[in-house]
Design a protein around this motif. Sequence first.
Motif, PDB file in Angstrom:
ATOM      1  N   CYS A 264       0.824  -1.209   0.000  1.00  0.00           N
ATOM      2  CA  CYS A 264       0.000   0.000   0.000  1.00  0.00           C
ATOM      3  C   CYS A 264       0.859   1.261   0.000  1.00  0.00           C
ATOM      4  N   ASN A 265       2.127   1.143   0.411  1.00  0.00           N
ATOM      5  CA  ASN A 265       3.074   2.251   0.332  1.00  0.00           C
ATOM      6  C   ASN A 265       4.084   1.922  -0.762  1.00  0.00           C
ATOM      7  N   PRO A 266       3.780   2.260  -2.009  1.00  0.00           N
ATOM      8  CA  PRO A 266       4.596   1.807  -3.146  1.00  0.00           C
ATOM      9  C   PRO A 266       5.900   2.583  -3.287  1.00  0.00           C
ATOM     10  N   ALA A 267       6.816   2.371  -2.354  1.00  0.00           N
ATOM     11  CA  ALA A 267       8.093   3.085  -2.364  1.00  0.00           C
ATOM     12  C   ALA A 267       9.234   2.118  -2.638  1.00  0.00           C
ATOM     13  N   ILE A 268      10.201   2.561  -3.412  1.00  0.00           N
ATOM     14  CA  ILE A 268      11.438   1.829  -3.654  1.00  0.00           C
ATOM     15  C   ILE A 268      12.579   2.663  -3.097  1.00  0.00           C
ATOM     16  N   GLY A 269      13.369   2.077  -2.195  1.00  0.00           N
ATOM     17  CA  GLY A 269      14.469   2.796  -1.581  1.00  0.00           C
ATOM     18  C   GLY A 269      14.051   3.414  -0.260  1.00  0.00           C
ATOM     19  N   GLY A 270      14.743   4.470   0.124  1.00  0.00           N
ATOM     20  CA  GLY A 270      14.517   5.115   1.411  1.00  0.00           C
ATOM     21  C   GLY A 270      15.765   5.019   2.268  1.00  0.00           C
ATOM     22  N   LEU A 271      15.645   5.376   3.545  1.00  0.00           N
ATOM     23  CA  LEU A 271      16.785   5.341   4.450  1.00  0.00           C
ATOM     24  C   LEU A 271      17.264   3.900   4.632  1.00  0.00           C
TER      25      LEU A 271
ATOM     26  N   VAL B 167      15.590  -0.337 -12.609  1.00  0.00           N
ATOM     27  CA  VAL B 167      15.103   0.009 -13.949  1.00  0.00           C
ATOM     28  C   VAL B 167      13.593   0.188 -13.937  1.00  0.00           C
ATOM     29  N   VAL B 168      12.893  -0.755 -13.313  1.00  0.00           N
ATOM     30  CA  VAL B 168      11.430  -0.675 -13.258  1.00  0.00           C
ATOM     31  C   VAL B 168      10.985   0.518 -12.415  1.00  0.00           C
ATOM     32  N   ALA B 169      11.713   0.803 -11.328  1.00  0.00           N
ATOM     33  CA  ALA B 169      11.370   1.955 -10.494  1.00  0.00           C
ATOM     34  C   ALA B 169      11.515   3.262 -11.265  1.00  0.00           C
TER      35      ALA B 169
ATOM     36  N   PHE C 136      10.502  11.421  -6.977  1.00  0.00           N
ATOM     37  CA  PHE C 136      11.865  11.035  -6.631  1.00  0.00           C
ATOM     38  C   PHE C 136      12.394  12.032  -5.590  1.00  0.00           C
ATOM     39  N   ARG C 137      12.893  11.496  -4.469  1.00  0.00           N
ATOM     40  CA  ARG C 137      13.402  12.363  -3.405  1.00  0.00           C
ATOM     41  C   ARG C 137      14.685  11.784  -2.821  1.00  0.00           C
ATOM     42  N   LEU C 138      15.505  12.673  -2.298  1.00  0.00           N
ATOM     43  CA  LEU C 138      16.690  12.271  -1.552  1.00  0.00           C
ATOM     44  C   LEU C 138      16.437  12.636  -0.092  1.00  0.00           C
ATOM     45  N   LEU C 139      16.162  11.648   0.737  1.00  0.00           N
ATOM     46  CA  LEU C 139      15.844  11.879   2.136  1.00  0.00           C
ATOM     47  C   LEU C 139      17.104  12.247   2.917  1.00  0.00           C
ATOM     48  N   ASN C 140      16.929  13.007   3.979  1.00  0.00           N
ATOM     49  CA  ASN C 140      18.042  13.469   4.825  1.00  0.00           C
ATOM     50  C   ASN C 140      19.061  14.277   4.036  1.00  0.00           C
TER      51      ASN C 140
ATOM     52  N   GLY D 215      24.691  14.456   6.380  1.00  0.00           N
ATOM     53  CA  GLY D 215      25.847  13.971   5.642  1.00  0.00           C
ATOM     54  C   GLY D 215      25.494  12.902   4.625  1.00  0.00           C
ATOM     55  N   PRO D 216      26.385  12.650   3.638  1.00  0.00           N
ATOM     56  CA  PRO D 216      26.105  11.685   2.572  1.00  0.00           C
ATOM     57  C   PRO D 216      25.854  10.270   3.090  1.00  0.00           C
ATOM     58  N   ALA D 217      26.453   9.909   4.237  1.00  0.00           N
ATOM     59  CA  ALA D 217      26.325   8.527   4.716  1.00  0.00           C
ATOM     60  C   ALA D 217      24.906   8.186   5.149  1.00  0.00           C
ATOM     61  N   VAL D 218      24.100   9.182   5.521  1.00  0.00           N
ATOM     62  CA  VAL D 218      22.759   8.892   6.032  1.00  0.00           C
ATOM     63  C   VAL D 218      21.669   9.356   5.072  1.00  0.00           C
ATOM     64  N   ARG D 219      22.030   9.722   3.873  1.00  0.00           N
ATOM     65  CA  ARG D 219      21.020  10.105   2.897  1.00  0.00           C
ATOM     66  C   ARG D 219      20.434   8.858   2.235  1.00  0.00           C
ATOM     67  N   GLY D 220      19.181   8.959   1.865  1.00  0.00           N
ATOM     68  CA  GLY D 220      18.501   7.808   1.291  1.00  0.00           C
ATOM     69  C   GLY D 220      17.687   8.174   0.067  1.00  0.00           C
ATOM     70  N   PRO D 221      18.105   7.745  -1.137  1.00  0.00           N
ATOM     71  CA  PRO D 221      17.285   7.994  -2.327  1.00  0.00           C
ATOM     72  C   PRO D 221      16.018   7.146  -2.291  1.00  0.00           C
ATOM     73  N   ARG D 222      14.895   7.758  -2.651  1.00  0.00           N
ATOM     74  CA  ARG D 222      13.626   7.048  -2.612  1.00  0.00           C
ATOM     75  C   ARG D 222      12.744   7.505  -3.754  1.00  0.00           C
ATOM     76  N   THR D 223      11.996   6.567  -4.315  1.00  0.00           N
ATOM     77  CA  THR D 223      11.013   6.886  -5.340  1.00  0.00           C
ATOM     78  C   THR D 223       9.663   6.304  -4.953  1.00  0.00           C
ATOM     79  N   GLN D 224       8.626   7.062  -5.218  1.00  0.00           N
ATOM     80  CA  GLN D 224       7.258   6.561  -5.102  1.00  0.00           C
ATOM     81  C   GLN D 224       6.821   6.147  -6.499  1.00  0.00           C
ATOM     82  N   SER D 225       6.379   4.899  -6.638  1.00  0.00           N
ATOM     83  CA  SER D 225       6.037   4.364  -7.948  1.00  0.00           C
ATOM     84  C   SER D 225       4.533   4.203  -8.104  1.00  0.00           C
ATOM     85  N   ASP D 226       4.103   4.269  -9.343  1.00  0.00           N
ATOM     86  CA  ASP D 226       2.731   3.910  -9.670  1.00  0.00           C
ATOM     87  C   ASP D 226       2.614   2.389  -9.596  1.00  0.00           C
ATOM     88  N   ARG D 227       1.744   1.882  -8.733  1.00  0.00           N
ATOM     89  CA  ARG D 227       1.665   0.442  -8.483  1.00  0.00           C
ATOM     90  C   ARG D 227       1.335  -0.335  -9.750  1.00  0.00           C
ATOM     91  N   ALA D 228       0.428   0.182 -10.555  1.00  0.00           N
ATOM     92  CA  ALA D 228       0.038  -0.511 -11.783  1.00  0.00           C
ATOM     93  C   ALA D 228       1.182  -0.525 -12.792  1.00  0.00           C
TER      94      ALA D 228
END
Length: 356
Positions: free
Chosen positions: A47-54, A72-74, A81-85, A89-102
């Motif tokens: 229900c939370n269609p996210a790829i990546g994160g912290l 590739v699919v993401a 598309f977001r870069l969290l944190n 510093g770079p060590a705790v940043r987390g790239p994340r994408t919200q995808s269309d589930r379909a």
Amino acid sequence: MKDDLSFDVVVIGGGHAGCEAAAAAARMGVNTGLFTHKIETIGEMSCNPAIGGLGKGHLVKEIDALDGVMGVVADKSGIQFRLLNRSRGPAVRGPRTQSDRALYKKYMQKMLLSYCNLSVFSDPVIEFIFDKNQVVGFHTKSGKKFSLLSFLSFQTYNSASLWIQSGGAVMTRLSYVLFFAFLACAVSVTACGGSTPVEEASETVDTGPAPPSAEAVAAANRLTSRLGDDVKLVPTVRGLAEIGYEQPQARRDGNFIVTRFRVKNLAQNAIAGFQVDEFWFDADGNTVTGDSVRFREPLLMQQVVDIELRVPRNPAMDRSNYEFSHQNGDIKATLLESIEELEEEEEEADDDGNAV
């Protein structure tokens, strides 16, 4: 279809880990079978269609660097598309994408079904066939019987259990498949908020490793021969990598601001997963827009590459900043006055024009 089929590698379960394992085995040229309840649910997201994160974003980058399918699919199905944190510093940043589930499900199924040596079955496994405490095959709900040399079973969405049993000899490329599976398992488990402990068996009998069968040895030799002489293993930097870069030059191109500059690898080894992130800020220091570029191929020693970043023009854009990173550590960047490409040495030729 025959009622008795054979595969080199069989993957049971079409979740995130199963998709990566099946695709990795197929890319290695292995005759692979993927069994799942419904082909229509391959690539199903929560229900939370996210790829990546912290934390998870680093794992997705590892999968993507090894030519996995999740990244590739993401990219194809992403709607945010977001870069969290980013402020840390770079060590705790987390790239994340919200995808269309379909769309994610659509493109994942399209990629898996495009492999010529990957057979996908909408047929649940109901019984395993054992030979001296070793899985050698199984029966499906439709009544078909399958024999195999290596068996991978994945159940990662709820119970997060992973069962791997190798059919005898250690195959040259099977470790590549298992690495993908473990990464995808970690991504799917952490994305669902943890795991539920698996019930332990009441009694465990250690029978020791089974001796390799003749079929398993033949399969290992066959896989080794497919590796080919054109494959080159390149050592990569672990930790701090050093690069040189020219002063970025930003120009207006229609409704876009295009920034170009050159980068040179000054490290003692190749740099894997090299990435450049561009951030544009307004006069108050707030982020307005940005772009990034990532190299799928390693940046070899002394290699020079041209970077081009393109962002939509925004009247609030006041200044920009650039950050460099790679998948195995941090980057030490040095500003250079100019970077020239290395000239290729011309081969000497004899009187007949043949290279000496």
